[in-house]
Design an enzyme around this catalytic site. Structure first.
Site, PDB file in Angstrom:
ATOM      1  N   LYS A  89     -11.351   3.921 -14.408  1.00  0.00           N
ATOM      2  CA  LYS A  89     -11.488   2.396 -14.360  1.00  0.00           C
ATOM      3  C   LYS A  89     -11.928   1.733 -15.868  1.00  0.00           C
ATOM      4  O   LYS A  89     -11.654   0.651 -16.273  1.00  0.00           O
ATOM      5  CB  LYS A  89     -12.998   2.315 -13.595  1.00  0.00           C
ATOM      6  CG  LYS A  89     -12.421   2.520 -12.057  1.00  0.00           C
ATOM      7  CD  LYS A  89     -11.421   1.461 -11.634  1.00  0.00           C
ATOM      8  CE  LYS A  89     -10.986   1.874 -10.228  1.00  0.00           C
ATOM      9  NZ  LYS A  89      -9.799   1.049 -10.018  1.00  0.00           N
ATOM     10  N   SER A 145     -19.052  -1.993  -0.912  1.00  0.00           N
ATOM     11  CA  SER A 145     -18.821  -2.964   0.061  1.00  0.00           C
ATOM     12  C   SER A 145     -18.585  -2.392   1.428  1.00  0.00           C
ATOM     13  O   SER A 145     -17.397  -1.767   1.722  1.00  0.00           O
ATOM     14  CB  SER A 145     -17.621  -3.712  -0.556  1.00  0.00           C
ATOM     15  OG  SER A 145     -17.627  -4.978   0.108  1.00  0.00           O
ATOM     16  N   SER A 158      -9.813   5.315  -5.208  1.00  0.00           N
ATOM     17  CA  SER A 158     -11.155   4.680  -5.466  1.00  0.00           C
ATOM     18  C   SER A 158     -12.346   5.541  -5.258  1.00  0.00           C
ATOM     19  O   SER A 158     -13.600   5.191  -5.047  1.00  0.00           O
ATOM     20  CB  SER A 158     -11.506   3.551  -4.614  1.00  0.00           C
ATOM     21  OG  SER A 158     -11.477   3.959  -3.153  1.00  0.00           O
ATOM     22  N   ASP A 197       0.816  -1.088   0.130  1.00  0.00           N
ATOM     23  CA  ASP A 197      -0.118   0.144   0.033  1.00  0.00           C
ATOM     24  C   ASP A 197       0.867   1.177   0.068  1.00  0.00           C
ATOM     25  O   ASP A 197       1.912   1.093   0.078  1.00  0.00           O
ATOM     26  CB  ASP A 197      -0.930  -0.098   1.297  1.00  0.00           C
ATOM     27  CG  ASP A 197      -2.157   0.710   1.024  1.00  0.00           C
ATOM     28  OD1 ASP A 197      -3.454   0.229   0.977  1.00  0.00           O
ATOM     29  OD2 ASP A 197      -2.075   1.978   0.602  1.00  0.00           O
ATOM     30  N   TYR A 225     -12.819   9.581 -12.160  1.00  0.00           N
ATOM     31  CA  TYR A 225     -12.474   8.088 -11.584  1.00  0.00           C
ATOM     32  C   TYR A 225     -13.062   7.166 -12.221  1.00  0.00           C
ATOM     33  O   TYR A 225     -12.428   5.923 -12.840  1.00  0.00           O
ATOM     34  CB  TYR A 225     -12.978   8.138 -10.070  1.00  0.00           C
ATOM     35  CG  TYR A 225     -13.177   6.944  -9.399  1.00  0.00           C
ATOM     36  CD1 TYR A 225     -11.939   6.125  -9.378  1.00  0.00           C
ATOM     37  CD2 TYR A 225     -14.256   6.479  -9.182  1.00  0.00           C
ATOM     38  CE1 TYR A 225     -12.188   4.663  -8.864  1.00  0.00           C
ATOM     39  CE2 TYR A 225     -14.497   4.956  -8.447  1.00  0.00           C
ATOM     40  CZ  TYR A 225     -13.579   4.196  -8.394  1.00  0.00           C
ATOM     41  OH  TYR A 225     -13.534   3.172  -7.872  1.00  0.00           O
ATOM     42  N   ARG A 268     -29.620   3.889  -1.976  1.00  0.00           N
ATOM     43  CA  ARG A 268     -29.150   3.399  -2.864  1.00  0.00           C
ATOM     44  C   ARG A 268     -28.088   2.378  -2.969  1.00  0.00           C
ATOM     45  O   ARG A 268     -28.180   1.466  -3.595  1.00  0.00           O
ATOM     46  CB  ARG A 268     -28.181   4.587  -3.671  1.00  0.00           C
ATOM     47  CG  ARG A 268     -27.472   4.281  -5.023  1.00  0.00           C
ATOM     48  CD  ARG A 268     -26.534   5.397  -5.718  1.00  0.00           C
ATOM     49  NE  ARG A 268     -25.650   4.805  -6.565  1.00  0.00           N
ATOM     50  CZ  ARG A 268     -24.479   4.427  -6.175  1.00  0.00           C
ATOM     51  NH1 ARG A 268     -23.911   4.173  -4.891  1.00  0.00           N
ATOM     52  NH2 ARG A 268     -23.727   3.816  -7.214  1.00  0.00           N
ATOM     53  N   GLY A 323      -4.540   2.242  -5.693  1.00  0.00           N
ATOM     54  CA  GLY A 323      -5.105   3.150  -6.492  1.00  0.00           C
ATOM     55  C   GLY A 323      -6.212   3.938  -5.696  1.00  0.00           C
ATOM     56  O   GLY A 323      -6.433   3.669  -4.317  1.00  0.00           O
ATOM     57  N   SER A 362     -15.082  -0.724 -11.256  1.00  0.00           N
ATOM     58  CA  SER A 362     -15.973  -0.180 -10.182  1.00  0.00           C
ATOM     59  C   SER A 362     -17.265  -0.096 -11.149  1.00  0.00           C
ATOM     60  O   SER A 362     -17.351   0.135 -12.295  1.00  0.00           O
ATOM     61  CB  SER A 362     -15.531   1.226  -9.993  1.00  0.00           C
ATOM     62  OG  SER A 362     -16.618   1.997  -9.421  1.00  0.00           O
ATOM     63  N   ASN A 363     -18.328  -0.151 -10.500  1.00  0.00           N
ATOM     64  CA  ASN A 363     -19.831   0.213 -10.950  1.00  0.00           C
ATOM     65  C   ASN A 363     -19.672   1.477 -11.717  1.00  0.00           C
ATOM     66  O   ASN A 363     -20.609   1.826 -12.538  1.00  0.00           O
ATOM     67  CB  ASN A 363     -20.874  -0.512 -10.045  1.00  0.00           C
ATOM     68  CG  ASN A 363     -20.967   0.418  -9.124  1.00  0.00           C
ATOM     69  OD1 ASN A 363     -20.008   1.429  -8.602  1.00  0.00           O
ATOM     70  ND2 ASN A 363     -21.923   0.278  -8.046  1.00  0.00           N
TER      71      ASN A 363
END
Lengths: 280, 280, 280, 280, 280, 280
Positions: C152, C178, C87, C46, C148, C186, C85, C123-124
């Protein structure tokens, strides 16, 4: 081989040896001359007599059901245009020998002899039970309209297997009605001129990579039941159309027997042609 | 017939006579008992000996390549569960007799005898050359992984023809690996429990209309390469899963030979199994 | 190597060495323990401090934008779980360093070091501009909702290239939300439990072949905006659902500002989050 | 503004000021003249010298990686034709500056300056890892064949974001091979004549609404690997074809190295071109 | 409005006023109680008597063909559950008044009164001429099986228009057979339990954004002719199944009249029900 | 009937009697002459005066809402070209009478009188709420842009029902803008020349089987929002293009009001035209 490459370069022809099966048939005759321009040697084959043999030709009368003969036939061949076999409905026994056993012999021999590509005469009768009010592309579900059509589906599966297993390439030509001119109104839709047929074979032979391809063999007719967009990588652009023959079949009010299957399905009269009883 | 209807009502069984071919095989043995509950008479058939015959059974040792015998076998039959023929890769000659000529005999006889429906054991090897990183539905292009797979494609086309031409219905079961338990990691994906297999046949026999349907025969395993959503009208809901057997094949890092075709394609070791040389 | 294989067999763990980047983050912490069961050595990395290091761990504080450091980090690694990275939305300069330059460093190093597979935290938000009244599958057109999200999309393209060019496999996890539990209505839709997240990584690491795969990381929530059917070959079956948290957000009449983009698009508040001005 | 509208009406040109980046490159030179007919002022820009500057032109040598310079460049511009950046494979560092940071600068500035539309030179190398035996439409999955192609995918995602977020419209032109004439057989397929290129830009600029559109830039060549049917709303109808150049590359038997990736994939030699090592 | 918001908060109910039309019908009765939990006031309406009226209810006997009455009915309403109109085949005149003029009145009034959402009882008879051997999703072509079904298609088009034009949201519920239990074998497929029906309405009312959605109203029955995957954003997860009722209709051999349209099409007996002659 | 067949053969015309409704309208006038060549008798009908009546014509002023009159009108008719009804936005009451009740009367009468086929003037306004940045094919979801468009959707559903139920064939022509020449820039896209319109009707009448078909009525204009590939079986090949009229609408920079719905959607100004208040 440096030597033979030297020869070929002198001969100015792209293929060393092409094999044409079914060379004595209607379409075979059309193609026989054209192949001369593309190969140093054209090996022609049929179960029927092959007529006069040109200097650049090798003629061989072969029954496709004879495995040993077919293996010999494929020796030294770069690519095959396979028009041989039965091209109409027939008793199953006959189709089994010519179109199933015969085709297996051809692919088995081609693979063992190192042949790179087969142009396979499939047929629109592999999908003839699609309705005339639909347009089928080259991924449409198989709907054979005869036992003959079933054997063409077999050929498409067998050639797919030889491609996936060995990299032996095939172009399946789902040929419509290739005659001097359409013989009935249905053939206005399925017409493939001889000139377009030859061009279709040319595209199939010379496109650098074809993988396992399926393409409909029809001219640029006004009405179309098929869609070749997924085969655009083959570069087939038909030059002819049945429009010039439309006057032969004067317009009439739509046929009045609505449920007549020969009018409802793309296969036309084929949809009622089979299965045929074995000949005695 | 009023009389036989009366009898059947008394017998409380939905079918009068079901035919099971391949009854001496692995899956045939599983099914033989189950059919007793669904038909007054179960006609069992195989090329191999059929063992002890129950009171409600009619046993008949038949070679599917024998047309006359097959026509006799289909007489008086309501519906057929066709597990007969060869179910692994074999020399083409053998496949031709059992899976091509034999299947034609079966459909030709079924149509002439007025049979209403065939449950046909096709195979996931009809699409075994799809990669393991894809999910195929029941309309996916055919990609046979063996000559055996090619004959299963033939069976799907032939049965389609008999449906389109005569209305004879077929359910093609693309059966995965149906054994007591998975025998290798690949079978965790293709596993079909015996219980689910019997339920699949039950759904195929009793759904009121099936037309010409294709469905994958797999249990509700964790990993899936297939998608049955277009066959939801058959009502097959698997009850079992290979999850209980995952401990048999401890997790390992992914296989290191990236290009190994037996690891890349759904057919697994089948993709290299053929073509086999004829036996002497 | 025979030797190391011997060692690994003794250790009973499928991987020799796994690398976890972003190990100090929220999800990294969840995963760090789980990886211990799957690899003899877990290398954790990290840009932030990594806390206490276990016996089986190798810890390395690395800035992904430092090419040389990243190449060293990948040495001797079998597979990578790349959570590193940025997020969330951030100034472009920051995203460029961490998510674009950093990711290139990772793939360049992985390819050169012979790493076989990367599990990539996409990512979504790569598809966040699809409306909440649609369901997207893993082939849906990219619709990033932030810069962002754009990075992705870059990661998905870059990893596709490394797979097509070198056979380096990647699973792109389009992770939803998560956390311990959903923090707003949402997140009832995008919730991925920690347990399901770990299972998703497990499936991605252990499936024998993954090619270049994309899969949504969501639990089995009642409402779904995504469809993983094309990724069924990965075998991810979520065990949890946000249903247990629905009581936290009592039902209300639909939001009255119809055109509010944070309510119309799957990305929620992200769709208005960017672009951010660079920090001074 | 009433005043400037008055002026423009007098000038009879539809745009007040168009910006052309990459104006010193091959395609930039072709376009520079054409733009004069469409805008009162054509601002031309490149990192290289721009040659003689016409009366209606404003010339500006700018490095796209220089954010402040790019913001100044976009001031007062109605629409941009963005040909700038690197258009072949290059070391990642160089691509990062020109095609990633540079493109972000362009969109960030365009949005802030109120520019309405960008015509963005993407490339068929964004999808170059699709096989030559397939036909891709404008929704086909991205398959970049180089790091260069990856940056073009980035551009398509970034521009999509600016459209969804701010309504800034973009047409992504996936340009094939635009030269005087094809330079090898592959370019017979990917050829885009200069005349068709200019027409493609004209359609992209003048179609009333384009949203975020993707279109392949190829002439009406005989063989096609691409399908623009979903972009028919742009009205691009190519007038030229590579057919006139086919004689330059005489027909030959298909290439014999079946697995050569430069022959198997649409990207041709690009598929092996990257990644390139950084220059020292 | 701050005041009314205060009141509503005290009342703890998400909606202030819901309108239920067709409240005296079979499904209306099921729903009437459930709505009490979701709204301070439930306005119930029917052309038939409405029985006992609860304290929280406002009852109104209205003919939907009466425009003025319908406009009054919609006043002060947040959302509508529209079960009113004719729900079986009927003479066209009657359908015209109730299902076409009446529905126009409803939408015209809803739009003018500022109603936000309508839950519209469409029907599987809008697609009843799809065969029972197919599975239709929510985008399947319309195939009404009766004039009644044609009016349901009209309702789906009209509501689509009001959404595209005014943003008035609608969920079209294509309800199957919602009774205490299935009344014939076909209803085993189309069964929607009362509990699942109420849950379907709940999902439709409370999902934050629905746009214009279409969803099939069926329980989780074993056999399915429909596929709701594109409506997964509504979160409808049926809890019931017709499996518990299968014993009521013992398995029988498939129906022997192969061409019986009531057996071939999903609409069952409806496909022969119309058109009906006007009543005298 | 042998007798009438004899007569018709003598007359050399394919149809005995064609009915043209809406014969006094713009398109009706274009078609009236053409029909004379195709039928012995042309029955012309309108609610407005029909002008001079030719020898081969039968004229009848009829209100389509008058069921008895419509039943008489259809007597002895082979096929109908139905241009009658309202072809612009209008108050719902008027549309209801002409386009809903009137159309039902037409189909009810046609079915009872044994008419074989209807050519139905639908409209591109049945899908006018699709954006101008999309291309719709004949299976695209309905998106009516007016109440008028809603009635055209009704007509497409009603005619589908009459085909599925009774085999009465219909071709739905989604006619664009058929005038002497385009009247605004949008009509450059939707233009259908009179010559192409007549050819479209000819194809629809004379194709042997049409089932229930949908086809867009547009010439071969440069910009296209529609795709007729699924209707290729009708053989409509437009000969004209709006390209010759492009000079009438000089190129301009794209319209600056980005959110103007009349610019965003294919329906153009229609999307704001309705609903109209009833006339007093």
């Amino acid at each position: 081989m440096t030597d033979s490459n030297l020869d070929r370069s002198a001969a100015q022809k792209p293929f060393r040896r092409l094999l044409l099966t079914g060379a004595a048939g209607n379409l075979g005759k059309q193609l026989r001359g054209a192949l001369a321009a593309w190969a140093d040697v054209v090996r022609v084959s049929d179960i029927a007599p092959l007529g006069e043999v040109s200097e650049h030709e090798e003629a061989s009368v072969v029954d496709l059901a004879d495995a040993a003969a077919v293996h010999a036939l494929l020796e030294g061949v770069d690519a095959v245009v396979h028009l041989g076999g039965i091209s109409v409905e027939a008793p199953f026994e006959d189709l089994l020998e010519a179109n199933i056993r015969g085709l297996y012999n051809l692919y088995s021999a081609a693979q063992k002899q190192g042949v790179k590509r087969v142009i396979y005469a499939s047929s629109n009768h592999a999908v003839g039970f699609h309705p005339v009010t639909s347009v089928v592309d080259t991924d449409a579900p198989l709907r054979p309209d005869t036992l003959y059509g079933v054997t063409k589906c077999f050929g498409e599966s067998l050639s797919r297997y030889y491609f996936d297993r060995f990299g032996l390439e095939t172009v399946c030509l789902r040929i419509g009605s290739s005659f001097e001119q359409p013989r009935n109104p249905r053939m206005l839709v399925t017409y493939l001129s001889y000139r377009d047929f030859i061009e279709l074979v040319r595209c199939s032979l010379f496109t650098n990579r074809v993988g396992h391809a399926i393409i409909y063999g029809v001219s640029d007719n006004r009405i179309s039941w098929v869609d070749n967009k997924k085969a655009a990588f083959l570069g087939f652009r038909p030059q002819d159309s049945s429009a010039q023959f439309e006057h032969l079949f004067p317009a009439s009010a739509p046929h009045t027997q609505f449920d007549d299957p020969t009018q409802r399905f793309q296969g036309g009269p084929f949809v009622l042609a089979g299965p045929m009883e074995p000949k005695r």
